[in-house]
Design a protein around this motif. Structure first.
Motif, PDB file in Angstrom:
ATOM      1  N   ALA A 117      -8.832  61.097  43.716  1.00 30.54           N
ATOM      2  CA  ALA A 117      -8.501  60.300  44.901  1.00 30.54           C
ATOM      3  C   ALA A 117      -7.052  60.502  45.326  1.00 30.54           C
ATOM      4  N   LEU A 118      -6.140  60.580  44.366  1.00 31.82           N
ATOM      5  CA  LEU A 118      -4.732  60.785  44.710  1.00 31.82           C
ATOM      6  C   LEU A 118      -4.485  62.176  45.271  1.00 31.82           C
ATOM      7  N   VAL A 119      -5.126  63.177  44.713  1.00 30.20           N
ATOM      8  CA  VAL A 119      -4.990  64.533  45.244  1.00 30.20           C
ATOM      9  C   VAL A 119      -5.452  64.566  46.699  1.00 30.20           C
ATOM     10  N   ARG A 120      -6.579  63.934  46.959  1.00 28.89           N
ATOM     11  CA  ARG A 120      -7.098  63.895  48.327  1.00 28.89           C
ATOM     12  C   ARG A 120      -6.118  63.199  49.268  1.00 28.89           C
ATOM     13  N   LYS A 121      -5.568  62.068  48.842  1.00 30.47           N
ATOM     14  CA  LYS A 121      -4.625  61.336  49.676  1.00 30.47           C
ATOM     15  C   LYS A 121      -3.365  62.161  49.924  1.00 30.47           C
ATOM     16  N   GLY A 122      -2.906  62.853  48.885  1.00 32.38           N
ATOM     17  CA  GLY A 122      -1.726  63.692  49.041  1.00 32.38           C
ATOM     18  C   GLY A 122      -1.910  64.770  50.082  1.00 32.38           C
ATOM     19  N   PHE A 123      -3.059  65.431  50.055  1.00 32.37           N
ATOM     20  CA  PHE A 123      -3.307  66.523  50.991  1.00 32.37           C
ATOM     21  C   PHE A 123      -3.655  66.032  52.399  1.00 32.37           C
TER      22      PHE A 123
END
Length: 199
Positions: A117-123
């Motif tokens: 979820a954090l990777v997705r939000k970052g990108f």
């Protein structure tokens, strides 16, 4: 307090002084800290003077801190914390992924769920171009989480440890994922959506 991010089972929110006791408990579990400092105890003074200021610092380039408390959405239990912190306060181009969870949360997929979820939000929201993560070579569990979150092995490197711990002689490993590679992995992101790992 508003949540920064919610997944199927997790709610991530900013850390604060009310979290000092659970943070202290987390950092005083020798198994949790095995690959961080060899399991040595942490003092309340260290949490207050060193850890908490780092956790609450807001990164100007994203308008948020780089660390968040993780709690179970159903029970509200404090599970630990997650990190997606830009390496440069003034540029979100490269961000470091990290996590530290209570032993009670191990083996249940929470680390992978939060990391995805954090990777997705970052990108998608922060303008991150590359996510990186580091751990000890010997930390097989953390390496599996990085791989499940889409990151790939980049290199093994060796640094001077002030106080060497078991496994430090094997060095550390870096994993990474670029925005371009993440965008190409539409199938993996679709699987995460179906599982409910990411909103």
């Amino acid at each position: 307090m508003p949540f920064f991010l919610e997944t199927g089972r997790l709610a991530l929110r900013p850390l604060g002084e009310a979290d000092v006791d659970p943070l202290l408990d987390l950092d005083n579990d020798p198994e949790v800290m095995r690959f961080i400092n060899g399991g040595r105890p942490t003092t309340r003074e260290t949490v207050l003077a060193e850890s908490l200021p780092r956790f609450v610092h807001r990164c100007p380039c994203i308008g948020h801190p780089g660390f968040w408390a993780a709690q179970d959405r159903s029970t509200h239990e404090f599970l630990g914390w997650f990190e997606l912190k830009p390496l440069d306060d003034h540029s979100a181009a490269e961000a470091e992924l990290g996590y530290r969870l209570n032993r009670s949360a191990w083996g249940r997929g929470y680390a992978t769920e939060g990391a995805i979820a954090l990777v997705r939000k970052g990108f998608t929201e922060f303008g991150v171009e590359r996510v990186t993560a580091n751990t000890m070579t010997a930390n097989a569990s953390s390496r599996r989480v990085m791989e499940k979150a889409g990151l790939s092995y980049v290199r093994t490197f060796f640094e001077e440890w002030p106080e060497p711990i078991e496994g430090s002689e094997l060095g550390d490993v870096e994993y990474a994922l670029t925005r371009a590679d993440w965008e190409r992995s539409a199938g993996a992101r679709g699987d995460a959506h179906r599982r409910g790992d990411i909103p």
